[in-house]
Design a protein around this motif. Structure first.
Motif, PDB file in Angstrom:
ATOM      1  N   GLY A 152      -3.393  -2.262   9.878  1.00 17.71           N
ATOM      2  CA  GLY A 152      -3.717  -1.148   9.453  1.00 17.71           C
ATOM      3  C   GLY A 152      -3.576   0.041   9.372  1.00 17.71           C
ATOM      4  N   MET A 153      -3.936   0.257  10.993  1.00 14.14           N
ATOM      5  CA  MET A 153      -4.102   1.468  11.686  1.00 14.14           C
ATOM      6  C   MET A 153      -1.634   2.434  11.531  1.00 14.14           C
ATOM      7  SD  MET A 153      -4.847   3.605  15.364  1.00 14.14           S
ATOM      8  CE  MET A 153      -3.967   1.922  15.533  1.00 14.14           C
ATOM      9  N   ILE A 154      -1.117   1.528  11.100  1.00  9.34           N
ATOM     10  CA  ILE A 154       0.560   1.724  10.990  1.00  9.34           C
ATOM     11  C   ILE A 154       1.085   2.230   9.911  1.00  9.34           C
ATOM     12  CG2 ILE A 154       3.049   0.627  11.401  1.00  9.34           C
ATOM     13  CD1 ILE A 154       1.326   1.479  13.891  1.00  9.34           C
ATOM     14  N   THR A 155      -0.193   1.229   8.723  1.00 11.23           N
ATOM     15  CA  THR A 155       0.027   1.535   7.748  1.00 11.23           C
ATOM     16  C   THR A 155      -0.289   2.763   7.093  1.00 11.23           C
ATOM     17  OG1 THR A 155       0.545  -1.008   7.064  1.00 11.23           O
ATOM     18  CG2 THR A 155      -0.162   0.446   5.694  1.00 11.23           C
ATOM     19  N   HIS A 182       6.134  15.084   6.846  1.00 13.49           N
ATOM     20  CA  HIS A 182       7.646  14.569   6.839  1.00 13.49           C
ATOM     21  C   HIS A 182       8.341  14.717   8.033  1.00 13.49           C
ATOM     22  CE1 HIS A 182      10.852  11.871   6.311  1.00 13.49           C
ATOM     23  NE2 HIS A 182      11.658  13.383   6.011  1.00 13.49           N
ATOM     24  N   PHE A 183       8.084  16.111   8.649  1.00 13.63           N
ATOM     25  CA  PHE A 183       8.741  16.690   9.507  1.00 13.63           C
ATOM     26  C   PHE A 183       8.099  16.656  10.896  1.00 13.63           C
ATOM     27  CE2 PHE A 183       9.981  18.964   5.148  1.00 13.63           C
ATOM     28  CZ  PHE A 183      10.741  18.804   5.171  1.00 13.63           C
ATOM     29  N   PHE A 201       0.949  -1.538  -0.256  1.00  9.62           N
ATOM     30  CA  PHE A 201       0.107  -0.178  -0.091  1.00  9.62           C
ATOM     31  C   PHE A 201       0.854   1.454  -0.322  1.00  9.62           C
ATOM     32  CE2 PHE A 201      -2.851  -3.337   1.995  1.00  9.62           C
ATOM     33  CZ  PHE A 201      -4.000  -3.363   1.661  1.00  9.62           C
ATOM     34  N   MET A 202       2.081   0.925   0.937  1.00 11.02           N
ATOM     35  CA  MET A 202       2.695   2.427   0.544  1.00 11.02           C
ATOM     36  C   MET A 202       4.327   2.762   0.365  1.00 11.02           C
ATOM     37  SD  MET A 202       3.675   5.241   2.543  1.00 11.02           S
ATOM     38  CE  MET A 202       5.379   6.396   2.480  1.00 11.02           C
ATOM     39  N   PHE A 203       4.159   1.603  -0.689  1.00 13.06           N
ATOM     40  CA  PHE A 203       5.463   1.948  -2.515  1.00 13.06           C
ATOM     41  C   PHE A 203       5.089   2.296  -3.331  1.00 13.06           C
ATOM     42  CE2 PHE A 203       7.698   0.333  -5.802  1.00 13.06           C
ATOM     43  CZ  PHE A 203       9.188   1.028  -5.099  1.00 13.06           C
ATOM     44  N   PRO A 204       3.691   1.774  -3.904  1.00 12.69           N
ATOM     45  CA  PRO A 204       3.227   2.014  -4.899  1.00 12.69           C
ATOM     46  C   PRO A 204       2.478   4.046  -4.641  1.00 12.69           C
ATOM     47  CG  PRO A 204       2.289   0.462  -4.942  1.00 12.69           C
ATOM     48  CD  PRO A 204       2.673   1.236  -3.678  1.00 12.69           C
ATOM     49  N   TRP A 211       0.641   8.330   5.611  1.00  8.97           N
ATOM     50  CA  TRP A 211       0.266   9.704   5.389  1.00  8.97           C
ATOM     51  C   TRP A 211       1.111  10.688   5.946  1.00  8.97           C
ATOM     52  CZ3 TRP A 211       0.773  12.989   9.710  1.00  8.97           C
ATOM     53  CH2 TRP A 211       0.062  14.849   9.482  1.00  8.97           C
ATOM     54  N   LYS A 212       2.021  10.346   6.638  1.00 11.56           N
ATOM     55  CA  LYS A 212       3.543  10.981   6.771  1.00 11.56           C
ATOM     56  C   LYS A 212       4.783  10.692   6.364  1.00 11.56           C
ATOM     57  CE  LYS A 212       6.934  11.347  10.513  1.00 11.56           C
ATOM     58  NZ  LYS A 212       7.697  11.461  10.322  1.00 11.56           N
ATOM     59  N   GLU A 213       4.752  10.302   4.957  1.00 10.83           N
ATOM     60  CA  GLU A 213       5.916   9.620   4.180  1.00 10.83           C
ATOM     61  C   GLU A 213       5.698   9.816   2.783  1.00 10.83           C
ATOM     62  OE1 GLU A 213       8.479   9.875   5.882  1.00 10.83           O
ATOM     63  OE2 GLU A 213       8.921   9.244   7.513  1.00 10.83           O
ATOM     64  N   ALA A 214       4.612   9.376   2.448  1.00 14.05           N
ATOM     65  CA  ALA A 214       4.004   9.765   0.706  1.00 14.05           C
ATOM     66  C   ALA A 214       4.340  10.631  -0.581  1.00 14.05           C
ATOM     67  CB  ALA A 214       2.852   8.991   1.073  1.00 14.05           C
TER      68      ALA A 214
END
Length: 320
Positions: A182-185, A137-138, A105-108, A190-193
């Protein structure tokens, strides 16, 4: 003078150039570049290479009072204890499951987001959107965990208040194991995409504009241009980042997990990072913590080498 005399005449001896003189001239010639690289070189020497001697602690019963040379050597005893620990397979499952969620979910997501930003033609609007997606991210994981608590907690969470006002029973997002991965993902997405789009946008910026112009002449719409020009152009970047991401499959963000875990979700939240912290810091078993870190490093190395080998066999460029 004939040719025979010329060939017979003594020639000045050519002294072979040694390695060190050539290296010195090269350093002098590119001294500006090496000075700029010096902080990075010092960083890796001090914080990456120098601490490697500490891996030897995994083969000792390290005692801070006895020191490195006075502590007892125990061979592979700590690795045996780790692999036979009753929670080892639980931690292995949790670590790889969370990373698998992130990989799927995160990589794409940064790729899709970068493609969307790349299609924005209004530069001012594009830059504003880039700044907005970069900002999370910050934020520290403490802030992200606090925001999650105020959104999803049962008593003060905004989401649960809305659910309760709608007449439905409140949901225990933070204490229900089924929601934890799912919550961790979702937090990581949200933070790193947004931050992850930087590399892909840089790769897209290197695509020759004439290729898009030729595609327009041939009647290709924007979807066709993305599929046949943009994605193939950034494919090497995607592959390299995917290989590096696979190398982190045994690594989960320690701070995020430590802040989000609680006794009710321990069965799905305990990972190698938190186990190393508990054993190495809280219980003072430093050798056990080093053993866990070394195990993670070996797993990451094997995954990087294996995935790079498969990529090379498929005809693509790997990381080496």
């Amino acid at each position: 003078m004939d040719k025979a005399a010329i060939s017979a005449a003594p020639r000045p001896a050519v002294r072979p150039q040694g390695y060190w003189p050539r290296l010195g001239r090269r350093l002098l010639q590119y001294r500006t570049m090496y000075v700029l690289a010096l902080p990075g070189i010092l960083y890796f020497l001090l914080f990456k290479l120098a601490p490697l001697w500490g891996l030897l602690l995994a083969f000792q019963n390290f005692n801070p009072y006895l020191g490195f040379f006075g502590s007892e050597w125990v061979g592979l005893a700590h690795f045996e204890a780790l692999f036979t620990d009753r929670n080892f397979y639980m931690m292995l499952r949790n670590t790889f499951a969370i990373n698998l969620f992130g990989l799927v979910f995160m990589f794409p997501l940064p790729i899709i987001l970068a493609l969307m930003l790349n299609e924005v033609r209004h530069e001012a609007f594009k830059r504003i959107n880039q700044s907005i997606v970069y900002l999370p991210h910050f934020l520290s994981w403490v802030v992200v965990a606090s925001m999650t608590f105020f959104l999803l907690s049962t008593d003060v969470g905004i989401v649960n208040k809305l659910v309760g006002e709608a007449g439905f029973p409140r949901i225990s997002f933070l204490s229900e194991p089924d929601y934890f991965w799912g919550m961790i993902t979702a937090q990581t997405m949200w933070k790193e995409a947004g931050w992850g789009t930087i590399i892909f946008l840089a790769a897209m910026a290197g695509v020759d504009p004439q290729r898009y112009e030729a595609a327009v002449v041939d009647g290709a719409n924007r979807w066709r241009q993305i599929w046949h020009i943009t994605l193939p152009a950034i494919r090497p970047t995607i592959i390299i980042l995917l290989i590096l991401r696979l190398g982190q499959m045994a690594d989960v963000g320690f701070e995020q997990m430590l802040l989000m875990m609680n006794p009710l979700v321990m069965q799905v939240a305990e990972v190698f990072d938190t186990y190393a912290y508990t054993q190495g810091i809280l219980r003072g078993q430093i050798s056990t913590g080093v053993t866990v870190g070394m195990f993670k490093g070996v797993v990451g190395f094997v995954l990087v080498v294996g995935s790079n080998y498969i990529v090379k066999k498929m005809g693509q460029e790997g990381i080496y």
